[in-house]
Write an enzyme that holds these catalytic residues in place. Sequence first.
Site, mmCIF file in Angstrom:
data_model
loop_
_atom_site.group_PDB
_atom_site.id
_atom_site.type_symbol
_atom_site.label_atom_id
_atom_site.label_comp_id
_atom_site.label_asym_id
_atom_site.label_seq_id
_atom_site.Cartn_x
_atom_site.Cartn_y
_atom_site.Cartn_z
ATOM 1 N N LYS A 124 0.867 -1.182 0.000
ATOM 2 C CA LYS A 124 0.000 0.000 0.000
ATOM 3 C C LYS A 124 0.896 1.220 0.000
ATOM 4 O O LYS A 124 2.045 1.151 0.449
ATOM 5 C CB LYS A 124 -0.878 0.011 1.260
ATOM 6 C CG LYS A 124 -2.161 0.758 1.087
ATOM 7 C CD LYS A 124 -3.191 -0.098 0.370
ATOM 8 C CE LYS A 124 -4.394 0.677 -0.077
ATOM 9 N NZ LYS A 124 -5.456 -0.237 -0.549
ATOM 10 N N ASP A 164 -6.759 4.056 -4.907
ATOM 11 C CA ASP A 164 -7.489 3.831 -3.653
ATOM 12 C C ASP A 164 -8.209 5.161 -3.405
ATOM 13 O O ASP A 164 -8.424 5.920 -4.359
ATOM 14 C CB ASP A 164 -6.501 3.455 -2.523
ATOM 15 C CG ASP A 164 -7.208 2.938 -1.274
ATOM 16 O OD1 ASP A 164 -7.567 1.755 -1.250
ATOM 17 O OD2 ASP A 164 -7.420 3.716 -0.315
HETATM 18 O O1 2IT Z 1 -7.911 -1.770 -1.395
HETATM 19 C C1 2IT Z 1 -7.743 -2.263 -2.522
HETATM 20 O O2 2IT Z 1 -7.829 -3.471 -2.742
HETATM 21 C C2 2IT Z 1 -7.427 -1.335 -3.611
HETATM 22 N N1 2IT Z 1 -7.386 -0.140 -3.376
HETATM 23 C C3 2IT Z 1 -7.124 -1.842 -4.982
HETATM 24 C C4 2IT Z 1 -5.704 -2.273 -5.079
HETATM 25 C C5 2IT Z 1 -5.263 -2.693 -6.461
HETATM 26 O O3 2IT Z 1 -4.055 -2.960 -6.599
HETATM 27 O O4 2IT Z 1 -6.066 -2.743 -7.390
#
Ligand code: 2IT
Length: 447
Positions: A124, A164
């Site tokens: 993240k 996100d």
């Molecule tokens: O919380 C999540 O799963 C996302 N924000 C998507 C992450 C992604 O790599 O598509």
Amino acid sequence: MKTAEIMANLAAKHPGENEYLQAVQEVLESIEEVYNQHPEFEKAKIVERMVEPDRIFTFRVTWVDDKGQVQTNLGYRIQFNSAIGPYKGGLRFHKAVVPSMLKFLGFEQTFKNALTTLPMGGAKGGSDFDPVGKSNDEIMRFCQAFMTELWQCIGPDQDIPAGDVGVGGREIGYLYGMYKKLAREYNTGVLTGKGATWGGSILRPEATGFGALYFTQHLLHKAGKDIAGKKVALSGFGNVAWGAATKAKELGAKVVAISGPDGVCEIPEGITDEMIAYMLEMRASNRNKVEDMATKFPGKAKFTAGKKAWSIPCDIALPCAFQNELSEDDAKELQKNGCWCCCEVSNMGCQPGAIHYFQNNGILFAPGKAVNAGGVATSGLEMTQNASHISWSAKEVDEKLHFIMESIHEQCVKYGTQPDGHIDYVKGANIAGFMKVATAMLEQGII
Ligand code: 2IT
């Protein structure tokens, strides 16, 4: 496993990082029993290793606003776990971003990605940059400045960010543009959630919300119910809420509430296609006000300042906005008003007290890492398309998304069915994700 001891050690090392500690506590409580049946996990100290990120990058991001003033923000990328594949997870731009928030999200992402059936590790990132009130040019300059640091940390086979909260298609476009210039690499697979004309997967924008509704349908069918004709209250009006509202309506449900930081819009007759389309404009405006829906559709959407979506009578509650957005008091109010199901679409959207209240009072509940995994799963499908230089049709992507959400539901049932026959979706999701990551870690030795 001594959960209390592990938690005490973690709290001492990461003082005050409450969201991170909350996410770890929930998982450890769920897996304790299974973990104790595997002495080989204990010997390899799997849990102690799994709760710490592999590495954290922190960097300064300096940019110039429209008034010519120099602004400085902090940027982060947390590479949490690579046991089952390259690091994968979104970027969050929000004024409240701090390491604790990104650690909780990276930790959750590791288990969620394991549930998708695809080989993706967890990560993240993001920044305390606040998109509210920013112009398009400011967003572009910030994204470009952010990428001047981030590009060194990522790569299509190393770490693949996506969107996100606060990061959607527009931001991914600006980020990718700068990545290309800096890295002189033209592999679009380094980011997901791209535009449809340059490597983005069809249905990725809709996927989190669509997947959440497919999961909700499986859960309801298992309980002998159906979503058609039911009243749905959802929070937020961003990308995830938009996808959820679209699919809920398509499946015959009536979306009676959406909300924002400023309050709630009640929609007694149910959300219309025009209103769903307008959610996208509200997101793009960077105003962050759900009241705009009531201004645009007077008489149809009724705005109440300072209230949450959970104050509106409904059958099914879908938190789609932010962590800890639904408290125990909200859970009680929902039940009082007739709600009998809550599928968490936001990451850790429900406070622990709310989850326990739902579970102890016969309200169907499923956690975010299972319900919302369709988003990252479709990111995984985007990576596959990019790596093989092809694009699938909407039908192909939707079929794969359906298959994945069904498989996630099955994993929850397999690991979450209790001796009395009822399904604990929290346990099911946590144990299924944990078993996959733990097995991979064990097989790869002590690293
Ligand atoms: O919380 C999540 O799963 C996302 N924000 C998507 C992450 C992604 O790599 O598509």
